[in-house]
Scaffold this active site. Structure first.
Site, mmCIF file in Angstrom:
data_model
loop_
_atom_site.group_PDB
_atom_site.id
_atom_site.type_symbol
_atom_site.label_atom_id
_atom_site.label_comp_id
_atom_site.label_asym_id
_atom_site.label_seq_id
_atom_site.Cartn_x
_atom_site.Cartn_y
_atom_site.Cartn_z
ATOM 1 N NE ARG A 53 -61.526 2.068 -29.004
ATOM 2 C CZ ARG A 53 -60.542 1.253 -29.388
ATOM 3 N NH1 ARG A 53 -60.252 0.194 -28.659
ATOM 4 N NH2 ARG A 53 -59.842 1.496 -30.472
ATOM 5 C CG HIS A 101 -64.011 -0.176 -32.271
ATOM 6 N ND1 HIS A 101 -64.252 1.178 -32.260
ATOM 7 C CD2 HIS A 101 -64.868 -0.694 -33.190
ATOM 8 C CE1 HIS A 101 -65.202 1.470 -33.131
ATOM 9 N NE2 HIS A 101 -65.594 0.346 -33.706
ATOM 10 C CE1 TYR A 141 -56.290 -0.237 -31.142
ATOM 11 C CE2 TYR A 141 -56.847 -2.337 -32.183
ATOM 12 C CZ TYR A 141 -57.205 -1.265 -31.385
ATOM 13 O OH TYR A 141 -58.456 -1.228 -30.821
#
Length: 395
Positions: free
Chosen positions: A289, A293, A302
């Site tokens: 990705r 998200h 993160y």
């Protein structure tokens, strides 16, 4: 086209001392994956896995160009959607950036009679099913709940609840079997899309159990984009996701999810095996990705920038473009035309989104039950009284 056969119920095991799913490139994860187009745009004629399955594609030049056009178009539409959300025109958006090959490849692998059950990110699969790309925007703008007919397009409405669509797909697949629509090349099959994070949900594992026990004609297609919502893969599993299938009694295989050719070949083979009565299988599309998200997420919290850069070198569109150029299947004029076509489609999409009417808030009660409900009627009346209490107020 994909080819190869396996005996019903057979579960492929790792090759002794070797890769389970070989790949010619050096970008594969431990254990390998099926890859037919390297990040540099080099074609591999075929790949044979440890269980004896051979995967290949046999496309015409025009079909290769069509794949490229679809990849570019869905990325451009996705970028337009992200911009619309940032400008306040959509409530939220789930981007597919980086996952175009997994979606376009698997979408084209579906036959007309096959049924797909998406999450909320399968805009590329939706596009390959011939659905007007405006349709999901009504959902994310709050205008409707998804405007297409699942029966007409063989593509179910978007599912927001993580993993629940795998149970819906399993029930549908079991129904196909009970209706006698399997056991032949013209039979029906089902594909269920979900992400790596969803594999931790009970619904997904229950779907695996039921599909395995009832030999349901379903392909579980996991887009492993490495991070779920914000958790890395190592917090989801201690083994590669595709190997989980063995515990439920059906085959699992990992593919290069950034390779549209491998995605097509493996998905087409799995669906054909399912429709012929050979039961379920699990495909792990190993991808990444590239963005957030959803538009509410901040991936910089993160993951590190260098990791993102390393995956850019594996871009699913760039490798197809390199292949087309090397094989002289397409030239700069073609690439420019596709870019311009995608741009025009995106601008048209923007205008249509902005022209969508703003629904009255009370209409949220209209389609809860097909024949109405006293409880919902009471809630509607209470909602109307509440809104009426603000009439004439400055607030």
């Amino acid at each position: 086209m994909a080819n190869g056969e396996r005996e019903a119920g057979a579960v492929p095991l790792p090759a002794p001392g070797g890769a389970e799913h070989p790949t010619p490139g050096g970008d594969a994860p431990a254990g390998g994956f099926v890859q037919l187009l390297t990040p540099d745009g080099e074609r591999v004629d075929s790949v044979t896995t440890a269980d004896g399955m051979t995967y290949s594609v046999d496309f015409t030049d025009e079909e290769y160009r069509k794949l490229y056009a679809d990849l570019v178009t869905v990325r451009r539409l996705d970028a337009e959607a992200t911009a619309l959300q940032r400008q306040g025109e959509l409530g939220i958006w789930a981007s597919l950036l980086g996952q175009e090959a997994a979606q376009v490849g698997s979408g084209h692998a579906l036959r007309k009679q096959d049924m797909a059950f998406p999450t909320y990110r399968e805009h590329g699969v939706l596009y390959t099913r011939g659905i007007d790309p405006i349709m999901p925007f009504g959902l994310f703008r709050g205008v409707d709940q998804g405007g297409w007919d699942p029966n007409e397009y063989k593509f179910n409405t978007y599912t927001i609840v993580i993993g629940s669509q795998t149970l819906h797909a399993t029930g549908y697949a079991m129904g196909i079997t009970m209706d006698g629509k399997t056991g032949s090349p013209d039979g029906e099959a089902v594909i269920a899309y979900f992400g790596d994070g969803a594999t931790s949900q009970g619904d997904v594992n229950e779907a695996f159990v039921w599909s395995g026990v009832f030999n349901a004609p379903i392909v579980f297609f996991c887009q492993n984009n490495q991070y779920a919502i914000s958790e890395p893969l190592e917090r989801q599993t201690r083994i590669p996701l595709y190997r989980r299938a063995a515990g439920y009694g059906f085959p699992g295989i990992r593919i290069d999810g950034n390779d549209v050719l491998a995605t097509y070949a493996v998905t087409r083979a799995a669906l054909d095996q399912a429709r012929n009565g050979q039961g379920p299988s699990l495909i792990e599309a190993y991808t990444y990705r590239m963005g957030a998200h959803t538009s509410s997420d901040d991936p910089t919290r993160y993951r590190i920038a260098s990791e993102v850069e390393s995956w850019k070198a594996k871009d699913p569109i760039a490798r197809v473009k390199a292949f087309l150029a090397k094989q002289q299947i397409a030239d700069d004029t073609f690439f420019a035309e596709i870019d311009e076509s995608a741009k025009k489609l995106a601008l048209d999409l923007r205008e249509r989104v902005l022209a969508m009417p703003d629904p009255q808030p009370v209409t949220m009660f209209d389609n809860v039950y097909p024949h109405g409900s006293p409880e919902v009627d009471g809630q509607r009346a209470e909602f109307e009284r509440y809104h009426a209490s603000f009439e004439g107020s400055d607030h």
